[in-house]
Write a protein that holds these residues in place. Structure first.
Motif, mmCIF file in Angstrom:
data_model
loop_
_atom_site.group_PDB
_atom_site.id
_atom_site.type_symbol
_atom_site.label_atom_id
_atom_site.label_comp_id
_atom_site.label_asym_id
_atom_site.label_seq_id
_atom_site.Cartn_x
_atom_site.Cartn_y
_atom_site.Cartn_z
ATOM 1 N N ASP A 12 0.819 -1.213 0.000
ATOM 2 C CA ASP A 12 0.000 0.000 0.000
ATOM 3 C C ASP A 12 0.854 1.265 0.000
ATOM 4 N N LEU A 13 2.014 1.201 0.651
ATOM 5 C CA LEU A 13 2.909 2.362 0.701
ATOM 6 C C LEU A 13 3.810 2.451 -0.527
ATOM 7 N N GLY A 14 3.793 1.413 -1.357
ATOM 8 C CA GLY A 14 4.580 1.426 -2.586
ATOM 9 C C GLY A 14 6.059 1.193 -2.369
ATOM 10 N N ILE A 15 6.412 0.485 -1.306
ATOM 11 C CA ILE A 15 7.838 0.258 -1.013
ATOM 12 C C ILE A 15 8.147 -1.231 -0.886
ATOM 13 N N GLU A 16 7.301 -2.071 -1.427
ATOM 14 C CA GLU A 16 7.550 -3.511 -1.364
ATOM 15 C C GLU A 16 8.801 -3.843 -2.188
ATOM 16 N N GLY A 17 9.637 -4.711 -1.654
ATOM 17 C CA GLY A 17 10.860 -5.101 -2.346
ATOM 18 C C GLY A 17 12.025 -4.170 -2.102
ATOM 19 N N LYS A 18 11.804 -3.072 -1.380
ATOM 20 C CA LYS A 18 12.876 -2.146 -1.050
ATOM 21 C C LYS A 18 13.205 -2.261 0.436
ATOM 22 N N LYS A 19 14.443 -1.937 0.773
ATOM 23 C CA LYS A 19 14.801 -1.915 2.185
ATOM 24 C C LYS A 19 14.062 -0.763 2.865
ATOM 25 N N SER A 20 13.322 -1.081 3.902
ATOM 26 C CA SER A 20 12.529 -0.054 4.567
ATOM 27 C C SER A 20 12.761 -0.096 6.071
ATOM 28 N N LEU A 21 12.770 1.077 6.680
ATOM 29 C CA LEU A 21 12.953 1.221 8.118
ATOM 30 C C LEU A 21 11.736 1.935 8.681
ATOM 31 N N PHE A 22 11.018 1.296 9.598
ATOM 32 C CA PHE A 22 9.839 1.882 10.232
ATOM 33 C C PHE A 22 10.232 2.364 11.622
ATOM 34 N N VAL A 23 9.949 3.631 11.885
ATOM 35 C CA VAL A 23 10.328 4.238 13.161
ATOM 36 C C VAL A 23 9.056 4.525 13.954
ATOM 37 N N LEU A 24 8.909 3.843 15.097
ATOM 38 C CA LEU A 24 7.738 3.998 15.954
ATOM 39 C C LEU A 24 8.047 4.921 17.117
ATOM 40 N N GLY A 25 7.013 5.563 17.633
ATOM 41 C CA GLY A 25 7.182 6.407 18.805
ATOM 42 C C GLY A 25 7.449 5.578 20.046
ATOM 43 N N GLU A 26 6.797 4.428 20.143
ATOM 44 C CA GLU A 26 6.995 3.497 21.250
ATOM 45 C C GLU A 26 6.857 2.081 20.717
ATOM 46 N N GLU A 66 12.602 -3.460 8.634
ATOM 47 C CA GLU A 66 13.034 -3.419 10.034
ATOM 48 C C GLU A 66 12.198 -2.394 10.786
ATOM 49 N N VAL A 67 11.847 -2.727 12.017
ATOM 50 C CA VAL A 67 11.049 -1.842 12.857
ATOM 51 C C VAL A 67 11.868 -1.467 14.086
ATOM 52 N N VAL A 68 11.990 -0.171 14.356
ATOM 53 C CA VAL A 68 12.713 0.309 15.537
ATOM 54 C C VAL A 68 11.890 1.414 16.186
#
Length: 209
Positions: free
Chosen positions: A145-159, A175-177
């Protein structure tokens, strides 16, 4: 700079957030980035490598042949490095590869890396992110849905969010951090960085000091 806020389906919400110029708009310092990445990689090294030197080899201590009359070079110990099975000369020893960097330099490195990503339009902002259960297919759908499938992605959460983390764990390119775990290496290693809107305030307050 302003970035459109997306929902979990990748659609624009009609709102925009302003990324702080003091964090996302600085002139990148390449040497600071180099030092911070070097420290990160050095800290990953266990430093447990070890090779036995001649004093640590198990073997006879007798003189293996007489001193003169053999027509070959003198030799006193079978544990000498010149013989097969002998000790190693100047072999690796256990050591600590870590080194210290000033907090100000590390902040500058992170800001430089974030500014590069912002300049290249590789930053996305999502209003919220939550899964009812930990399923990999939920995260794959999010990437599509975000259009980033197949790319290296980093998700940054508040908590920390356990369902989001567990959903991404089987995906090699995602990766989720949390905002406190963000590092220069992780920023540069990703093709796209997806910030939760709630994480931006903490990042900007920590890095704008």
């Amino acid at each position: 700079m302003e970035v459109a806020v997306l929902d979990i389906k990748g659609k624009e919400t009609g709102r925009k957030v302003t990324l702080s110029d003091s964090v996302f708009g600085v002139e990148p310092n390449e040497h600071a980035i180099y030092l911070d990445v070097k420290q990160y990689l050095a800290n990953q090294r266990q430093g447990t490598h070890k090779a036995k030197e001649r004093a640590e080899i198990t073997g006879s201590t007798r003189k293996i042949k007489k001193q003169k009359g053999t027509g070959t070079a003198r030799a006193g110990s079978i544990k000498s490095p010149i013989f097969k099975g002998g000790g190693r000369v100047f072999g690796p020893r256990p050591r600590n590869y870590s080194f210290k960097l000033n907090k100000g330099l590390k902040r500058l490195a992170r800001k430089s890396a974030l500014s590069q990503k912002a300049k290249n339009s590789e930053i996305l902002v999502v209003d919220s992110l939550n899964f009812d259960s930990a399923k990999t297919k939920n995260f794959i759908t999010l990437l599509q849905d975000l259009g980033i499938e197949g790319k290296k992605s980093l998700f940054v959460l508040g908590e920390s969010n356990n369902n989001v983390y567990l959903s991404s764990r089987n995906l090699k390119a995602a990766e989720v951090v949390t905002s406190s775990e963000l590092s220069t290496y992780k920023i540069l290693n990703a093709n796209n960085i997806v910030f939760l809107e709630s994480s931006l305030e903490g990042i900007e307050s920590n890095l704008s000091k």
